[in-house]
Motif scaffolding. Structure first.
Motif, short mmCIF file in Angstrom:
data_model
loop_
_atom_site.label_atom_id
_atom_site.label_comp_id
_atom_site.label_asym_id
_atom_site.label_seq_id
_atom_site.Cartn_x
_atom_site.Cartn_y
_atom_site.Cartn_z
N MET A 114 33.06 57.63 85.31
CA MET A 114 33.60 56.73 86.49
C MET A 114 32.82 56.65 87.50
SD MET A 114 37.53 58.15 86.01
CE MET A 114 38.69 57.85 84.43
N ILE A 115 32.37 57.73 88.23
CA ILE A 115 31.49 57.74 89.33
C ILE A 115 30.32 56.92 89.51
CG2 ILE A 115 30.40 59.12 91.14
CD1 ILE A 115 32.73 61.02 90.78
N ARG A 116 29.67 57.38 88.13
CA ARG A 116 28.35 56.60 87.95
C ARG A 116 28.33 55.07 87.78
NH1 ARG A 116 23.45 56.91 83.67
NH2 ARG A 116 21.95 56.42 85.21
N TYR A 117 29.07 54.84 86.94
CA TYR A 117 29.45 53.27 86.48
C TYR A 117 30.40 52.38 86.91
CZ TYR A 117 26.68 55.83 82.91
OH TYR A 117 25.69 56.25 82.00
N HIS A 118 30.98 53.01 88.12
CA HIS A 118 32.40 52.08 88.61
C HIS A 118 31.83 50.67 89.33
CE1 HIS A 118 31.54 54.17 92.41
NE2 HIS A 118 32.16 53.15 92.97
N SER A 119 30.53 50.87 89.78
CA SER A 119 29.89 49.51 90.30
C SER A 119 29.10 48.76 89.22
CB SER A 119 29.13 49.80 91.51
OG SER A 119 29.93 50.22 92.56
N PHE A 120 28.87 49.13 87.99
CA PHE A 120 27.99 48.53 87.03
C PHE A 120 28.94 47.41 86.11
CE2 PHE A 120 25.10 49.66 83.23
CZ PHE A 120 24.74 48.46 83.21
N TYR A 121 29.35 46.51 87.15
CA TYR A 121 30.13 45.27 86.59
C TYR A 121 29.70 44.51 85.50
CZ TYR A 121 34.15 45.98 89.79
OH TYR A 121 35.25 46.54 90.64
N PRO A 122 28.29 44.30 85.28
CA PRO A 122 27.90 43.69 84.39
C PRO A 122 28.01 44.24 82.93
CG PRO A 122 26.14 43.80 86.05
CD PRO A 122 27.49 44.70 86.36
N TRP A 123 28.06 45.66 82.95
CA TRP A 123 28.44 46.28 81.94
C TRP A 123 30.09 46.50 81.30
CZ3 TRP A 123 29.77 51.91 81.60
CH2 TRP A 123 29.77 52.47 80.42
N HIS A 124 30.60 47.12 82.32
CA HIS A 124 31.95 47.39 82.03
C HIS A 124 33.11 46.11 82.16
CE1 HIS A 124 33.75 47.54 86.05
NE2 HIS A 124 32.79 48.51 86.54
N GLN A 125 32.52 45.13 82.62
CA GLN A 125 33.41 43.81 82.77
C GLN A 125 32.83 42.66 81.71
OE1 GLN A 125 36.62 43.42 84.34
NE2 GLN A 125 36.07 45.80 84.10
N GLU A 126 31.41 42.64 81.84
CA GLU A 126 30.80 41.45 81.03
C GLU A 126 30.14 41.85 79.95
OE1 GLU A 126 31.06 38.51 82.36
OE2 GLU A 126 32.02 39.21 84.09
N LEU A 127 30.08 43.03 79.47
CA LEU A 127 29.49 43.67 78.34
C LEU A 127 27.95 43.32 78.07
CD1 LEU A 127 32.41 42.99 75.80
CD2 LEU A 127 32.12 45.09 77.44
#
Length: 339
Positions: free
Chosen positions: A269-282
């Motif tokens: 959660m800490i490492r990827y929470h700003s990785f929106y292209p991944w967790h929102q756009e896949l």
């Protein structure tokens, strides 16, 4: 705000011998080399505050599997207007200019140097709560959704998670997920290497990243080593082998991994929470391994609280402080942390 920016450090230039197969282990080799440097300096000598027993305890506890009840969706946000958030097309000039600078300057060479700087020195020693208080002086130029202070957002997120009865480790993530923005007061060159959405460097920049056209000014955009689908990585190599743009996520992830007993889901959660292209756009799914698929569930569960808890509501910091001090002590065995 007084912010002294140090002179840029010369960055290493990748050689033409790099290949997709060999450079997929770039981070592993970098960590090994830096470890040797630190061992020579004696920086890993044990002390009463960080003993061998503590190291073993941190390592074993961070691998635990959390209770899956935390994955149940929040009833509170089911009817929320999600389109009211992350309105970048309507964002002010401050936000647009931030991303133009970030996308131009987040190169492979810069990211290697940033990790060397992180691994070879300690910027400050303080408690987690002291870090939160210091962070309160920062306004995030990349965020179109709030003008509140960092500690206000931290408490909004943590209290929303607490309200829904999520586990204590989950609540703590809400409190500290942005604590890595302390980088702004240490090694940053501005805000472009501290805040904003994150993305992989060393491979083709995805069109699903916000303001993708601004990557054309990035030197890696035309570098044949880095501008292909896989770049220096390999298919399904795993995100732990991928170099994400340097900023507060990566920084706090490494700090928490070393100093806390948080479970793997919390660290993701800490490492990827700003990785929106991944967790929102896949985007970048072709780099994921099986472990990443499980961690994606955790990151998406956290994102609901991180994004939709943003409002004008402010909590009484002094009233909540005793509860969160106890929570911090539960998961950070050593009160004084090397930042």
């Amino acid at each position: 705000m007084n912010h002294k920016i140090s002179k840029p450090t010369p960055t290493p230039t990748p050689t033409s011998q790099s290949t997709s197969s060999s450079d997929s282990k770039l981070l592993d080799r970098l960590d090994d080399d830096i470890l040797k440097v630190n061992q020579l300096r004696g920086s890993f000598k044990t002390s009463p505050s960080h003993s061998i027993e503590t190291e073993l305890h941190l390592e074993s506890t961070s691998e635990t599997i959390a209770d899956e009840n935390w994955q149940i969706a929040s009833e509170y946000y089911k009817n929320i207007d999600t389109k009211a958030f992350r309105q970048y097309e309507l964002a002010c000039d401050r936000v647009r200019q931030f991303y133009e600078e970030q996308h131009e300057k987040q190169t492979v060479a810069y990211n290697i140097q940033a990790r060397i700087n992180f691994k070879t020195k300690t910027r400050a020693k303080m408690t987690v709560w002291e870090g939160l208080e210091r962070l309160n002086k920062l306004l995030d130029d990349s965020d179109p959704d709030t003008e509140l202070s960092q500690i206000d957002h931290a408490l909004q997120t943590a209290e929303a998670i607490r309200r829904d009865g999520k586990p204590r480790w989950f609540q703590l993530v809400g409190l500290i997920h942005d604590l890595g923005k302390l980088l702004y007061f240490f090694d940053s060159k501005g805000q472009w290497d501290v805040v904003g959405d994150t993305f992989p460097v060393g491979c083709k920049f995805s069109k699903r990243i916000i303001f993708p056209d601004s990557f054309k000014k990035n030197p890696d955009f035309v570098n044949p080593l880095y501008n292909t689908k896989y770049g220096i990585y390999s298919k399904h190599c795993g995100l732990d082998k991928v170099m994400l743009s340097w900023g507060h996520d990566e920084y706090m992830y490494h700090v928490a991994k070393k100093n806390s007993v948080l479970p793997a889901e919390a660290l993701a959660m800490i490492r990827y929470h700003s990785f929106y292209p991944w967790h929102q756009e896949l985007a970048y799914s072709y780099l994921m391994d099986d472990h990443d698929k499980e961690m994606l569930k955790a990151v998406k569960a956290f994102n609901t609280y991180d994004l939709y808890s943003k409002s004008d509501q402010q909590y009484n910091v002094e009233e909540l402080k005793p509860y969160y001090l106890e929570l911090i002590d539960e998961f950070f065995p050593n009160k004084i942390i090397d930042f």
